[in-house]
Design a protein around this motif. Structure first.
Motif, mmCIF file in Angstrom:
data_model
loop_
_atom_site.group_PDB
_atom_site.id
_atom_site.type_symbol
_atom_site.label_atom_id
_atom_site.label_comp_id
_atom_site.label_asym_id
_atom_site.label_seq_id
_atom_site.Cartn_x
_atom_site.Cartn_y
_atom_site.Cartn_z
ATOM 1 N N VAL A 1 0.881 -1.170 0.000
ATOM 2 C CA VAL A 1 0.000 0.000 0.000
ATOM 3 C C VAL A 1 0.919 1.221 0.000
ATOM 4 O O VAL A 1 1.356 1.674 1.059
ATOM 5 C CB VAL A 1 -0.935 0.022 1.222
ATOM 6 N N PRO A 2 1.265 1.766 -1.163
ATOM 7 C CA PRO A 2 2.293 2.803 -1.245
ATOM 8 C C PRO A 2 2.042 4.018 -0.367
ATOM 9 O O PRO A 2 2.981 4.633 0.125
ATOM 10 C CB PRO A 2 2.284 3.190 -2.728
ATOM 11 N N GLU A 3 0.776 4.381 -0.163
ATOM 12 C CA GLU A 3 0.473 5.586 0.613
ATOM 13 C C GLU A 3 0.522 5.343 2.121
ATOM 14 O O GLU A 3 0.378 6.294 2.895
ATOM 15 C CB GLU A 3 -0.907 6.119 0.225
ATOM 16 N N LEU A 4 0.725 4.092 2.543
ATOM 17 C CA LEU A 4 0.743 3.798 3.972
ATOM 18 C C LEU A 4 2.058 3.211 4.462
ATOM 19 O O LEU A 4 2.477 3.500 5.584
ATOM 20 C CB LEU A 4 -0.408 2.842 4.328
ATOM 21 N N ASN A 5 2.710 2.377 3.662
ATOM 22 C CA ASN A 5 3.974 1.784 4.126
ATOM 23 C C ASN A 5 4.666 1.087 2.957
ATOM 24 O O ASN A 5 4.164 1.075 1.833
ATOM 25 C CB ASN A 5 3.730 0.805 5.277
ATOM 26 N N ARG A 6 5.795 0.476 3.272
ATOM 27 C CA ARG A 6 6.585 -0.242 2.276
ATOM 28 C C ARG A 6 5.884 -1.548 1.888
ATOM 29 O O ARG A 6 4.909 -1.962 2.516
ATOM 30 C CB ARG A 6 7.956 -0.569 2.858
ATOM 31 N N LYS A 7 6.412 -2.200 0.873
ATOM 32 C CA LYS A 7 5.874 -3.499 0.469
ATOM 33 C C LYS A 7 6.508 -4.602 1.312
ATOM 34 O O LYS A 7 7.594 -4.432 1.870
ATOM 35 C CB LYS A 7 6.117 -3.757 -1.012
ATOM 36 N N ILE A 8 5.822 -5.718 1.375
ATOM 37 C CA ILE A 8 6.363 -6.873 2.091
ATOM 38 C C ILE A 8 5.951 -8.138 1.350
ATOM 39 O O ILE A 8 4.812 -8.254 0.866
ATOM 40 C CB ILE A 8 5.872 -6.895 3.558
ATOM 41 N N ASP A 9 6.873 -9.078 1.219
ATOM 42 C CA ASP A 9 6.616 -10.290 0.434
ATOM 43 C C ASP A 9 5.719 -11.262 1.185
ATOM 44 O O ASP A 9 5.745 -11.360 2.418
ATOM 45 C CB ASP A 9 7.936 -10.978 0.074
ATOM 46 N N MET A 10 4.935 -11.998 0.415
ATOM 47 C CA MET A 10 4.049 -13.041 0.937
ATOM 48 C C MET A 10 4.558 -14.370 0.381
ATOM 49 O O MET A 10 4.420 -14.645 -0.812
ATOM 50 C CB MET A 10 2.606 -12.769 0.520
ATOM 51 N N ILE A 11 5.156 -15.162 1.238
ATOM 52 C CA ILE A 11 5.845 -16.379 0.826
ATOM 53 C C ILE A 11 5.109 -17.597 1.373
ATOM 54 O O ILE A 11 4.737 -17.630 2.554
ATOM 55 C CB ILE A 11 7.298 -16.367 1.343
ATOM 56 N N PRO A 12 4.847 -18.608 0.540
ATOM 57 C CA PRO A 12 4.156 -19.813 1.024
ATOM 58 C C PRO A 12 4.886 -20.434 2.210
ATOM 59 O O PRO A 12 6.108 -20.594 2.202
ATOM 60 C CB PRO A 12 4.195 -20.740 -0.197
ATOM 61 N N GLY A 13 4.127 -20.764 3.248
ATOM 62 C CA GLY A 13 4.693 -21.399 4.428
ATOM 63 C C GLY A 13 5.341 -20.455 5.406
ATOM 64 O O GLY A 13 5.916 -20.892 6.416
ATOM 65 N N ARG A 14 5.258 -19.139 5.153
ATOM 66 C CA ARG A 14 5.905 -18.169 6.030
ATOM 67 C C ARG A 14 4.956 -16.996 6.276
ATOM 68 O O ARG A 14 4.211 -16.602 5.380
ATOM 69 C CB ARG A 14 7.208 -17.669 5.405
ATOM 70 N N THR A 15 4.996 -16.444 7.481
ATOM 71 C CA THR A 15 4.191 -15.268 7.810
ATOM 72 C C THR A 15 5.095 -14.067 8.044
ATOM 73 O O THR A 15 5.985 -14.101 8.894
ATOM 74 C CB THR A 15 3.345 -15.514 9.081
ATOM 75 N N ASN A 16 4.888 -13.008 7.262
ATOM 76 C CA ASN A 16 5.603 -11.756 7.436
ATOM 77 C C ASN A 16 4.648 -10.696 7.969
ATOM 78 O O ASN A 16 3.422 -10.858 7.898
ATOM 79 C CB ASN A 16 6.231 -11.296 6.119
ATOM 80 N N THR A 17 5.201 -9.613 8.476
ATOM 81 C CA THR A 17 4.385 -8.612 9.158
ATOM 82 C C THR A 17 4.741 -7.210 8.706
ATOM 83 O O THR A 17 5.914 -6.886 8.496
ATOM 84 C CB THR A 17 4.572 -8.711 10.686
ATOM 85 N N VAL A 18 3.720 -6.374 8.562
ATOM 86 C CA VAL A 18 3.902 -4.955 8.277
ATOM 87 C C VAL A 18 2.855 -4.192 9.083
ATOM 88 O O VAL A 18 1.791 -4.739 9.415
ATOM 89 C CB VAL A 18 3.754 -4.667 6.763
ATOM 90 N N THR A 19 3.164 -2.948 9.421
ATOM 91 C CA THR A 19 2.241 -2.129 10.203
ATOM 92 C C THR A 19 1.636 -1.047 9.314
ATOM 93 O O THR A 19 2.357 -0.339 8.609
ATOM 94 C CB THR A 19 2.962 -1.468 11.394
ATOM 95 N N LEU A 20 0.321 -0.926 9.350
ATOM 96 C CA LEU A 20 -0.392 0.131 8.639
ATOM 97 C C LEU A 20 -0.997 1.092 9.646
ATOM 98 O O LEU A 20 -1.680 0.666 10.586
ATOM 99 C CB LEU A 20 -1.494 -0.443 7.753
ATOM 100 N N GLU A 21 -0.734 2.378 9.454
ATOM 101 C CA GLU A 21 -1.327 3.405 10.312
ATOM 102 C C GLU A 21 -1.663 4.615 9.453
ATOM 103 O O GLU A 21 -0.770 5.269 8.905
ATOM 104 C CB GLU A 21 -0.383 3.806 11.443
ATOM 105 N N ALA A 22 -2.941 4.899 9.314
ATOM 106 C CA ALA A 22 -3.389 6.016 8.479
ATOM 107 C C ALA A 22 -3.494 7.285 9.324
ATOM 108 O O ALA A 22 -4.002 7.253 10.452
ATOM 109 C CB ALA A 22 -4.735 5.700 7.841
ATOM 110 N N MET A 23 -3.050 8.396 8.756
ATOM 111 C CA MET A 23 -3.105 9.673 9.471
ATOM 112 C C MET A 23 -4.451 10.359 9.299
ATOM 113 O O MET A 23 -4.781 11.268 10.059
ATOM 114 C CB MET A 23 -1.983 10.595 8.970
ATOM 115 N N HIS A 24 -5.211 9.953 8.297
ATOM 116 C CA HIS A 24 -6.506 10.600 8.055
ATOM 117 C C HIS A 24 -7.437 9.619 7.364
ATOM 118 O O HIS A 24 -7.026 8.571 6.881
ATOM 119 C CB HIS A 24 -6.321 11.857 7.192
ATOM 120 N N ARG A 25 -8.704 9.968 7.316
ATOM 121 C CA ARG A 25 -9.697 9.148 6.635
ATOM 122 C C ARG A 25 -9.381 9.071 5.142
ATOM 123 O O ARG A 25 -8.907 10.040 4.535
ATOM 124 C CB ARG A 25 -11.084 9.766 6.835
#
Length: 338
Positions: A176-200
């Motif tokens: 989501v370019p307007e909220l954070n960096r990209k993160i890969d989704m790999i089979p068999g693995r769970t990765n994490t990213v944080t999304l926090e919006a400053m406005h509606r």
């Protein structure tokens, strides 16, 4: 070159400029129109590096021009100037001191950006969303609220949301370019990213890793809304589909339950419990269908049901051979799922 020929060529020379300007227009999925704190830090780092590189490039060009002009002016003249330490200090300052200062500043700024884009720990956020990438849609789950939806993620404004991503088939990438960096989704693995919006707002996301034929049509939206509206939405999503209140909607439900749709899709409150395709319990509350393939309107939905391969070639949903009345009843039933 003749004036006539140059007149023919100058519009074609503007084509790259026009395309570049078109790509920069608007703020839809733009990395330089941040809507979150992490994206703001990324955009700041980008602007600093861009402006800094332009300044350095301009200074180098000026110095090269000065040297060339000076050599041209002194060509053939006797070398009468004494050589001192100036010739030594110029490369030392320009080639060592200045680059060291610039690189140190960029390194410090990069460290700050890495800190803001790092995922939050599990205990530091009040909301967790699990997203599974599939060919070619997004399976979205709110585990604490027992809510499952698709292609649309709702988050409260000003609240850090932990998004745990994984893949159900091939490698995807959540971005989501307007909220954070990209993160890969790999089979068999769970990765994490944080999304926090400053406005509606509604922020478009995209799969950023080639994953097959319909990779380009694997989009989703993040809807940021005030906390009370988010809580109301989540409470509604946790409820099963309401029973059909009239005969027409009941006929539509029977069309759905009597078809092969039940083997791929879930509608909570009915015996449809398929997990292959998106959950349709509250389909009518979503803005788009087919992971951004079309708007969630009766016409677009009818076309998708009858011939999904025409809308999105290669997806796993087969077409149907419903009659006109059956299709109309089914559409009315699906439009009631809010």
């Amino acid at each position: 070159m003749s004036p006539r020929r140059s007149h023919r060529l100058w519009p074609s020379g503007l084509v790259p400029v026009v395309l570049l300007a078109a790509g920069c227009g608007g703020n839809d999925q733009s990395t330089i129109s941040p809507g979150g704190k992490a994206a703001r830090d990324i955009a700041t780092l980008w602007w600093v590096m861009l402006v800094g590189s332009v300044v350095v490039f301009a200074v180098v060009l000026v110095l090269v021009a000065v040297v060339l002009l000076r050599r041209r002016a002194l060509r053939g003249a006797p070398d009468l100037e004494p050589r001192g330490r100036v010739g030594t200090w110029v490369p030392v300052v320009g080639g060592i001191v200045v680059p060291a200062v610039v690189l140190a500043g960029l390194f410090a700024l990069t460290l700050g950006t890495l800190s803001s884009t790092s995922p939050a720990s599990a205990g530091s956020t009040s909301l967790t969303v699990q997203v599974t990438g599939r060919q070619w849609f997004w399976d979205v789950t709110y585990p604490d609220a027992h809510v499952r939806t698709a292609n649309e993620i709702h988050i409260p404004v000003g609240v850090p949301v932990r998004v745990e991503v994984s893949s159900g088939d091939v490698i995807h990438s959540f971005w989501v370019p307007e909220l954070n960096r990209k993160i890969d989704m790999i089979p068999g693995r769970t990765n994490t990213v944080t999304l926090e919006a400053m406005h509606r707002g509604m922020f478009r996301g995209q799969c950023a890793e080639f994953c097959g034929l319909q990779h380009a049509n694997m989009a989703f939206v993040v809807v940021a809304e005030p906390r009370d509206e988010f809580d109301s939405w989540l409470a509604t999503q946790a409820k099963p589909a309401r029973p059909p209140p009239n005969a027409a909607l009941e006929n539509g439900q029977q069309v759905f339950l009597g078809s092969g749709c039940v083997y791929c899709h879930t509608i909570a409150g009915t015996n449809a419990s398929g997990k292959i395709g998106p959950d349709l319990t509250h389909l009518a509350s979503r803005s788009y269908i087919g992971a951004g393939a079309g708007a969630n309107s009766p016409g677009e939905l009818a076309g998708w049901i009858l011939d999904p391969q025409h809308v999105k070639p290669g997806n796993r949903m087969p077409g149907t051979d419903l009659t006109g009345p059956e299709l109309q009843d089914l559409l009315e039933y699906l439009e009631s799922l809010r």
